[in-house]
Design an enzyme around this catalytic site. Structure first.
Site, PDB file in Angstrom:
ATOM      1  N   ASP A  34       1.418  25.779  -7.861  1.00  0.00           N
ATOM      2  CA  ASP A  34       0.983  26.893  -7.020  1.00  0.00           C
ATOM      3  C   ASP A  34       0.088  26.346  -5.921  1.00  0.00           C
ATOM      4  O   ASP A  34      -0.684  25.410  -6.158  1.00  0.00           O
ATOM      5  CB  ASP A  34       0.165  27.907  -7.823  1.00  0.00           C
ATOM      6  CG  ASP A  34       0.991  28.769  -8.749  1.00  0.00           C
ATOM      7  OD1 ASP A  34       2.190  28.490  -8.925  1.00  0.00           O
ATOM      8  OD2 ASP A  34       0.430  29.720  -9.301  1.00  0.00           O
ATOM      9  N   LYS A  98       3.678  34.882  -4.297  1.00  0.00           N
ATOM     10  CA  LYS A  98       2.830  35.407  -5.376  1.00  0.00           C
ATOM     11  C   LYS A  98       1.727  36.264  -4.776  1.00  0.00           C
ATOM     12  O   LYS A  98       1.185  35.944  -3.726  1.00  0.00           O
ATOM     13  CB  LYS A  98       2.262  34.210  -6.149  1.00  0.00           C
ATOM     14  CG  LYS A  98       1.408  34.549  -7.331  1.00  0.00           C
ATOM     15  CD  LYS A  98       1.020  33.256  -8.061  1.00  0.00           C
ATOM     16  CE  LYS A  98      -0.053  33.501  -9.096  1.00  0.00           C
ATOM     17  NZ  LYS A  98      -0.442  32.248  -9.774  1.00  0.00           N
ATOM     18  N   LYS A 130       6.195  36.566  -7.876  1.00  0.00           N
ATOM     19  CA  LYS A 130       5.318  36.603  -9.044  1.00  0.00           C
ATOM     20  C   LYS A 130       4.208  37.600  -8.757  1.00  0.00           C
ATOM     21  O   LYS A 130       3.481  37.480  -7.780  1.00  0.00           O
ATOM     22  CB  LYS A 130       4.724  35.235  -9.351  1.00  0.00           C
ATOM     23  CG  LYS A 130       3.815  35.285 -10.587  1.00  0.00           C
ATOM     24  CD  LYS A 130       3.338  33.921 -11.000  1.00  0.00           C
ATOM     25  CE  LYS A 130       2.434  34.026 -12.230  1.00  0.00           C
ATOM     26  NZ  LYS A 130       1.952  32.699 -12.659  1.00  0.00           N
TER      27      LYS A 130
END
Length: 162
Positions: A34, A98, A130
């Site tokens: 990430d 995300k 996400k």
């Protein structure tokens, strides 16, 4: 494992982000990485800079066969900024977008409308979404999945599954 790089604000230089990614992506136990997008640049409309930054991060992760999730602090962004940030991630070749780090004080985290907006923006490009932050019960989890999330980030997994 999925380490998070440039947490929590995404304000490091691109060189630093790439070095952070390469430091962790070289390990076989790491499957994804990430990275926090620079939401200050997103808010300032510096989308070309955001795309270049994300592209360098994508290249570093993909060099090691790792997927890259790009975290936008959706609580700090407008609908238009979220949409444009998603386009930056698509143009850069990211694998996921995300919603949040969960770090913004008084932030909500994942909101159904943000997840839906992100999904509608990236689905044709093959990116996944996400939803992360604030998902504490089964009802909210289901709403996020129905809005387009293919993955959830929550510290309430046991509660949700029971």
């Amino acid at each position: 494992l999925c380490p998070v790089t440039d947490f929590p604000f995404g304000t490091s230089s691109t060189k630093s982000k790439v070095e952070q990614i390469e430091d962790v992506a070289k390990y076989d136990t790491v499957k994804e990485v990430d990275v926090v997008a620079n939401f200050g640049h997103i808010r300032a409309g510096k989308y070309a800079e955001v795309t270049v930054d994300i592209k360098a991060c994508v290249d570093a992760a993909h060099k090691y066969g790792r997927e890259l999730k790009v975290i936008f602090e959706t609580d700090a962004l407008t609908e238009e900024q979220v949409r444009k940030a998603c386009h930056c991630a698509m143009d850069a070749g990211a694998d996921f977008v995300k919603t949040s780090t969960g770090f913004v004080k008084n932030g909500v985290g994942a909101k159904e409308e943000d997840v839906k907006l992100m999904y509608e923006t990236v689905k044709d490009a093959g990116l996944k979404v996400k939803a992360s932050g604030g998902i504490r019960d089964k009802e909210t989890a289901i709403k996020m999945i129905e809005a387009g999330a293919s993955r959830l980030g929550t510290s309430s997994g046991a509660k949700i599954c029971s």
